[in-house]
Motif scaffolding. Sequence first.
Motif, PDB file in Angstrom:
ATOM      1  N   GLU A 109      14.928 -14.863  -2.358  1.00 41.51           N
ATOM      2  CA  GLU A 109      14.352 -16.140  -2.336  1.00 41.51           C
ATOM      3  C   GLU A 109      12.833 -16.191  -2.044  1.00 41.51           C
ATOM      4  O   GLU A 109      12.089 -17.053  -2.555  1.00 41.51           O
ATOM      5  CB  GLU A 109      15.308 -17.031  -1.357  1.00 41.51           C
ATOM      6  CG  GLU A 109      16.454 -17.246  -1.567  1.00 41.51           C
ATOM      7  CD  GLU A 109      17.317 -17.771  -0.382  1.00 41.51           C
ATOM      8  OE1 GLU A 109      18.341 -18.387  -0.591  1.00 41.51           O
ATOM      9  OE2 GLU A 109      16.867 -18.001   0.797  1.00 41.51           O
ATOM     10  N   CYS A 116      11.315 -14.918  -5.310  1.00 41.31           N
ATOM     11  CA  CYS A 116      11.094 -15.845  -6.164  1.00 41.31           C
ATOM     12  C   CYS A 116      10.031 -17.060  -5.818  1.00 41.31           C
ATOM     13  O   CYS A 116       9.661 -17.556  -6.692  1.00 41.31           O
ATOM     14  CB  CYS A 116      12.603 -16.467  -6.437  1.00 41.31           C
ATOM     15  SG  CYS A 116      13.704 -15.546  -7.206  1.00 41.31           S
ATOM     16  N   GLN A 139       6.900 -16.446  -6.720  1.00 47.26           N
ATOM     17  CA  GLN A 139       6.333 -16.335  -8.167  1.00 47.26           C
ATOM     18  C   GLN A 139       5.843 -15.049  -8.476  1.00 47.26           C
ATOM     19  O   GLN A 139       4.945 -14.957  -9.451  1.00 47.26           O
ATOM     20  CB  GLN A 139       5.458 -17.791  -8.626  1.00 47.26           C
ATOM     21  CG  GLN A 139       6.450 -18.933  -8.180  1.00 47.26           C
ATOM     22  CD  GLN A 139       5.720 -20.071  -8.928  1.00 47.26           C
ATOM     23  OE1 GLN A 139       4.472 -20.093  -9.097  1.00 47.26           O
ATOM     24  NE2 GLN A 139       6.452 -21.011  -9.352  1.00 47.26           N
TER      25      GLN A 139
END
Length: 345
Positions: A218, A221, A224
């Motif tokens: 997480e 992600c 980014q």
Amino acid sequence: MNTERLQEILNRFSQLRIVILGDFFLDRYLEIDPQLNEISIETGKTAYQVVGKRPQPGAAGTVCNNLSDLGAGQMIAVTVIGDDGEGYELRNALEARRVDISQIIVSPGRFTPTYTKPMLQLPDGEEELERQDIKNRDILAESLETELIDHLEKVAPSADAVIIADQVQERNCGILTDRVRDFLADFAPRCSNTVFFADSRERIGEFKNVIIKPNRFEAVCAAQLSHEGECPTPLAIESAHTIRKQTGRAVFLTLDKEGICPVTEKGETIVPCPPVTGPIDIVGAGDSVTAGIVSSLASGATPPEAAVIGNLVASITIRQLGTTGTATPKQILEAWSANESLYSE
């Protein structure tokens, strides 16, 4: 950290007032005796026979279960559920755990999210059969968003902590909608004496001005970063520093077997988790970690101290099979005694 300091933090739990804002599910465990199986005359399929039921709060409710057993003084649930039988069972189960349900909004147009878990009773334990899920697939109505915000504004300023539990994957179908999340970003800084702490399955990087708890995947992600495949620890920590700057608050990065890494403006510290042997069940472990960390922070613990307690809680709850486990202060002290050398200064 030493035993005296740990006891000092645990003793403060009973004075805490904690708001739990999130998606509350009913975990409905159905105990099935395979020796009583029947064959349906109409379909020819097996008719499993239920001999016991274990309804308990799930998702954000799992956080409440843990807070209750940790001895939190007052817990207030803020959510929306359906005007249905599952909602009735959920409210009863929450009250049985000392949770204040006065701020729960009951809406005839919503389901009470429910995980139905058939548990086959076997000589050597339980086996979970295919789960049946009830979830809301429609976007939360604007009027319910407004009511949620009103309830939160009423109870959060006097709370020691607000735990934000974002369980629903489908955007805006749970209670942590874009609008509610934007409100929190503006509201949290105005409650300077309250710890705001968010856990989210899908949108952890979209929270601002609150402490967040991502796992390594997480975190990457949310930052980014361009990356494929596994998320090694150095990359996860780099990502946690990136999202800390975005959120403006500390990040508690969970690193599975490696432990928990609090990331603050002062840097990061990997806090190892105690070794665990034998069979484990990790269902609900993240929620138990959240309860331990938040209770500790609200009791004056530093981020590394809170991570130690979160790790100790998890080492207890994952040993409880076939259920979402909890931990008590007594069990935490016992786990500390067994692993003191891992954490002592």
